[in-house]
Write an enzyme that holds these catalytic residues in place. Structure first.
Site, mmCIF file in Angstrom:
data_model
loop_
_atom_site.group_PDB
_atom_site.id
_atom_site.type_symbol
_atom_site.label_atom_id
_atom_site.label_comp_id
_atom_site.label_asym_id
_atom_site.label_seq_id
_atom_site.Cartn_x
_atom_site.Cartn_y
_atom_site.Cartn_z
ATOM 1 N N LYS A 190 -1.665 -7.925 -9.580
ATOM 2 C CA LYS A 190 -1.289 -8.273 -8.205
ATOM 3 C C LYS A 190 -2.534 -8.655 -7.405
ATOM 4 C CE LYS A 190 -0.576 -6.052 -4.156
ATOM 5 N NZ LYS A 190 -0.841 -7.181 -3.258
ATOM 6 N N GLU A 195 -2.395 -10.147 -0.983
ATOM 7 C CA GLU A 195 -1.466 -11.107 -0.373
ATOM 8 C C GLU A 195 -2.220 -12.145 0.468
ATOM 9 O OE1 GLU A 195 -1.712 -7.798 -0.259
ATOM 10 O OE2 GLU A 195 -0.403 -6.966 1.304
ATOM 11 N N GLU A 230 -16.797 2.678 6.581
ATOM 12 C CA GLU A 230 -16.979 1.342 6.011
ATOM 13 C C GLU A 230 -16.413 0.309 6.991
ATOM 14 O OE1 GLU A 230 -14.435 -0.038 2.789
ATOM 15 O OE2 GLU A 230 -16.230 -0.651 1.701
ATOM 16 N N GLY A 274 -6.366 3.844 -2.472
ATOM 17 C CA GLY A 274 -6.685 4.484 -3.763
ATOM 18 C C GLY A 274 -6.036 5.867 -3.871
ATOM 19 N N GLY A 324 -9.986 -1.554 -4.108
ATOM 20 C CA GLY A 324 -9.510 -1.656 -2.731
ATOM 21 C C GLY A 324 -10.023 -0.491 -1.916
ATOM 22 N N GLU A 347 -11.959 1.547 -7.971
ATOM 23 C CA GLU A 347 -13.193 1.002 -7.377
ATOM 24 C C GLU A 347 -12.924 0.917 -5.882
ATOM 25 O OE1 GLU A 347 -15.923 0.420 -8.913
ATOM 26 O OE2 GLU A 347 -15.233 0.528 -10.979
ATOM 27 N N CYS A 385 -18.201 -4.507 -0.926
ATOM 28 C CA CYS A 385 -18.227 -3.038 -1.041
ATOM 29 C C CYS A 385 -19.640 -2.497 -1.269
ATOM 30 C CB CYS A 385 -17.292 -2.591 -2.145
ATOM 31 S SG CYS A 385 -17.520 -3.575 -3.608
HETATM 32 P P1 NAD Z 1 -6.601 -2.493 0.424
HETATM 33 O O1 NAD Z 1 -6.803 -1.144 -0.146
HETATM 34 O O2 NAD Z 1 -5.950 -2.605 1.737
HETATM 35 O O3 NAD Z 1 -5.736 -3.387 -0.579
HETATM 36 C C1 NAD Z 1 -6.121 -3.589 -1.910
HETATM 37 C C2 NAD Z 1 -4.903 -3.999 -2.726
HETATM 38 O O4 NAD Z 1 -4.011 -2.886 -2.785
HETATM 39 C C3 NAD Z 1 -4.115 -5.165 -2.139
HETATM 40 O O5 NAD Z 1 -3.678 -6.000 -3.181
HETATM 41 C C4 NAD Z 1 -2.947 -4.464 -1.466
HETATM 42 O O6 NAD Z 1 -1.801 -5.282 -1.345
HETATM 43 C C5 NAD Z 1 -2.698 -3.318 -2.446
HETATM 44 N N1 NAD Z 1 -1.963 -2.164 -1.890
HETATM 45 C C6 NAD Z 1 -1.840 -1.786 -0.605
HETATM 46 N N2 NAD Z 1 -1.057 -0.680 -0.527
HETATM 47 C C7 NAD Z 1 -0.710 -0.352 -1.793
HETATM 48 C C8 NAD Z 1 0.065 0.693 -2.367
HETATM 49 N N3 NAD Z 1 0.640 1.645 -1.619
HETATM 50 N N4 NAD Z 1 0.218 0.739 -3.714
HETATM 51 C C9 NAD Z 1 -0.384 -0.200 -4.502
HETATM 52 N N5 NAD Z 1 -1.106 -1.221 -4.007
HETATM 53 C C10 NAD Z 1 -1.277 -1.293 -2.671
HETATM 54 O O7 NAD Z 1 -8.042 -3.190 0.425
HETATM 55 P P2 NAD Z 1 -8.430 -4.629 0.942
HETATM 56 O O8 NAD Z 1 -8.405 -4.608 2.436
HETATM 57 O O9 NAD Z 1 -7.652 -5.662 0.206
HETATM 58 O O10 NAD Z 1 -9.949 -4.731 0.421
HETATM 59 C C11 NAD Z 1 -11.024 -4.144 1.067
HETATM 60 C C12 NAD Z 1 -11.381 -2.817 0.417
HETATM 61 O O11 NAD Z 1 -11.670 -3.023 -0.966
HETATM 62 C C13 NAD Z 1 -12.648 -2.225 0.997
HETATM 63 O O12 NAD Z 1 -12.463 -0.855 1.231
HETATM 64 C C14 NAD Z 1 -13.681 -2.421 -0.098
HETATM 65 O O13 NAD Z 1 -14.736 -1.511 -0.122
HETATM 66 C C15 NAD Z 1 -12.846 -2.321 -1.325
HETATM 67 N N6 NAD Z 1 -13.529 -2.975 -2.447
HETATM 68 C C16 NAD Z 1 -14.147 -2.189 -3.377
HETATM 69 C C17 NAD Z 1 -14.838 -2.787 -4.433
HETATM 70 C C18 NAD Z 1 -15.522 -1.961 -5.484
HETATM 71 O O14 NAD Z 1 -15.876 -2.519 -6.502
HETATM 72 N N7 NAD Z 1 -15.712 -0.682 -5.296
HETATM 73 C C19 NAD Z 1 -14.880 -4.178 -4.532
HETATM 74 C C20 NAD Z 1 -14.249 -4.931 -3.556
HETATM 75 C C21 NAD Z 1 -13.566 -4.319 -2.511
#
Ligand code: NAD
Length: 485
Positions: free
Chosen positions: A171, A174, A378, A229, A224, A246, A280
């Site tokens: 996935k 979006e 963050e 997470g 994410g 991650e 990140c």
């Molecule tokens: P997010 O957590 O809002 O979303 C990430 C993904 O999870 C999206 O595809 C979203 O649709 C999905 N999601 C949302 N709710 C969910 C649920 N209940 N169950 C399953 N999936 C769900 O994060 P974001 O705003 O897309 O990205 C930014 C975040 O990602 C920041 O916190 C950043 O630090 C982190 N990030 C971490 C790394 C790493 O390698 N550690 C790399 C890139 C981004």
């Protein structure tokens, strides 16, 4: 307007529901994006389960060949992929072309080589017992992505999973559905069979949660936010699904007075403002030796003030725009709160109103208090904080004083001191006298609230494998247990 499909069992699917996605730089409507339902996620999981029977049995060398072909085709299509990537993220085209796509190609090449080298061990336990371990693919994996490096992070997940023999239900965010779909189409074009890599577009609440809860899924690889997470950990408990996470970061860079200042300035500018700070591992906490802080701040602010912010598709642009309006508002609110809590604004601190889209000016804030929200949370935008320290011990304590533990940097020409300090920093990926650039050969992942599990390197491949032990009796006759009396 282009329609962005989902890809299930090799077919491009139009779904009943859809949403409109805009270009975050120009606010033009660019896509109508398919939004899958729970039933469509189930179909994708079933097709991946069926495809696993074929893909997992294919010789590793053959899977490796396909992965090499994927990397070649991405090279051929790098210009179009870069354009899509910049269009949907708002990052400078120069970064898409020279950094992100390059990383995607290198990741597929690296795992192409590893696909034929998956092997177990053999151990002679005693003269009558031989133990073999076998490495087997874990099964159908669910992969959930954020929006900040849509192609690179997709490659970090898809390449090791395919190399190991797993099949995938993926996935994308979006907000960035288009590039990942193109990548999946390239995989199919060069020989990944239908059903091996399924792309289900949609929201986290419906599509993400349905993947996590589906009992066909053997492993979830999530990148994410820490908040989502934790939700995933809860939702996966029903099926005891294996997980790697991650998550967010709040990277410190410790700059001692004997650093090579020119290199340090260069790396920390990129560290802070590359990808608009939507990274990140972004340098968000510069910890600078009190002896050099004044000259450091003057040069850092001076250099940051001439970073060229512009439309992302212009090759001269050095910093683009943020991903969405809610994100822009969030970044601005954090900056205002940080200033209200005592932060001293040295640069930026506002929306760049020259543009229509979601542009935020490179921002630098000096802070004194570790409780300041900008030191702890963050922000995920072009916002760097600077704080001074007087002793090595204080620098280490400051570096560790957040709940995150993803990445960090150490700057000193005294390499013994750098190594000693690196041992005390509680984060999973550190750089000494350089910063940024995560390469496929090295295991990457965070500690503490930044998650667990690894991506990249051999450890990243092992996340998609399970170990089976087979013990073999090699003697002539087993000793009798019953009927000895
Ligand atoms: P997010 O957590 O809002 O979303 C990430 C993904 O999870 C999206 O595809 C979203 O649709 C999905 N999601 C949302 N709710 C969910 C649920 N209940 N169950 C399953 N999936 C769900 O994060 P974001 O705003 O897309 O990205 C930014 C975040 O990602 C920041 O916190 C950043 O630090 C982190 N990030 C971490 C790394 C790493 O390698 N550690 C790399 C890139 C981004």
């Amino acid at each position: 307007m282009k329609y962005i499909h989902s890809l299930i069992n090799g077919e491009l699917i139009k779904t009943k529901d859809s949403v409109i996605r805009e270009n975050p730089a120009s606010l033009e409507k660019i896509y109508e994006v398919s939004m899958c339902s729970k039933q469509e996620v189930e179909l994708a999981c079933e097709s991946a389960q069926e495809a696993f029977k074929v893909w997992s049995r294919m010789p590793g060398s053959q899977r490796g060949e396909i992965l090499f072909n994927i990397s070649r085709k991405i090279k051929e299509q790098s210009e179009i992929l870069s354009k899509i990537n910049t269009l949907e993220t708002g990052k400078p085209i120069k970064e898409s072309m020279l950094v992100e796509i390059n990383g995607v190609i290198k990741t597929f090449e690296y795992y192409a080589g590893l696909a034929s080298k998956i092997s177990g061990t053999s151990q002679t336990i005693n003269e009558n017992l031989l133990s073999l371990t076998m490495k087997e693919p874990v099964g159908v994996v669910g992969q959930i992505l954020p929006w900040n490096f849509p192609l690179l992070l997709a490659a970090w997940k898809i390449a090791p999973a395919l190399a190991s023999g797993c099949t995938i239900v993926l996935k994308p965010s979006e907000l960035t559905p288009g590039g990942t779909l193109e990548l999946a189409k390239i995989c199919e074009d060069v020989g990944v069979p239908p059903g091996v890599l399924n792309v289900v577009q949609g929201t986290g609440e419906i599509v993400g949660a349905s993947i996590v809860k589906n009992e066909i899924i053997s492993k979830i690889s999530f990148t994410g936010s820490t908040k989502v997470g934790k939700e995933i950990v809860k939702n996966s408990s029903e099926n005891l699904t294996k997980i790697s996470l991650e998550l967010g970061g709040k990277a410190p860079n410790i700059i001692f007075s004997d650093s090579n200042i020119d290199s340090c300035l260069e790396a920390n500018l990129r560290g802070g403002f590359f990808n608009q700070g939507e990274n990140c591992t972004a340098v968000t906490r510069l910890l600078v030796d009190e002896k050099i802080i004044d000259e450091f701040v003057e040069s850092y602010v001076g250099k940051a003030s001439i970073i060229n912010q512009g439309m992302p598709d212009n090759i001269n642009t050095e910093i683009g725009c943020l991903i969405s309006q809610p994100h822009l508002k969030k970044v601005d609110a954090y900056v205002k709160q940080g200033i209200a809590e005592g932060g001293e604004l040295l640069l930026g601190g506002e929306v760049n109103a020259e543009f229509q889209g979601y542009f935020y000016k490179p921002t630098i804030i000096k802070i004194k208090d570790t409780k300041n929200v900008l030191f702890q949370d963050e922000v995920f935008g072009p916002v760097v904080t600077i704080m001074s320290f007087t002793t090595e011990e204080e620098a280490i304590n400051l570096a560790n004083e957040t709940s995150y533990g993803l990445a960090g940097g150490i700057w000193t020409q005294n390499i013994s001191k750098a190594i000693k300090v690196s041992k005390s920093i509680d984060a999973g990926y550190l750089w000494i006298n350089t910063y940024g650039g995560i390469i496929p050969e090295t295991p990457y992942g965070g500690f503490k609230q930044s998650g667990y599990g690894k991506e990249l390197g051999v450890e990243g491949l092992n996340e998609y494998l399970k170990t089976k032990n087979v013990s073999i009796f090699t003697g002539d006759k087993l000793p009798k247990w019953y009927g000895n009396n």
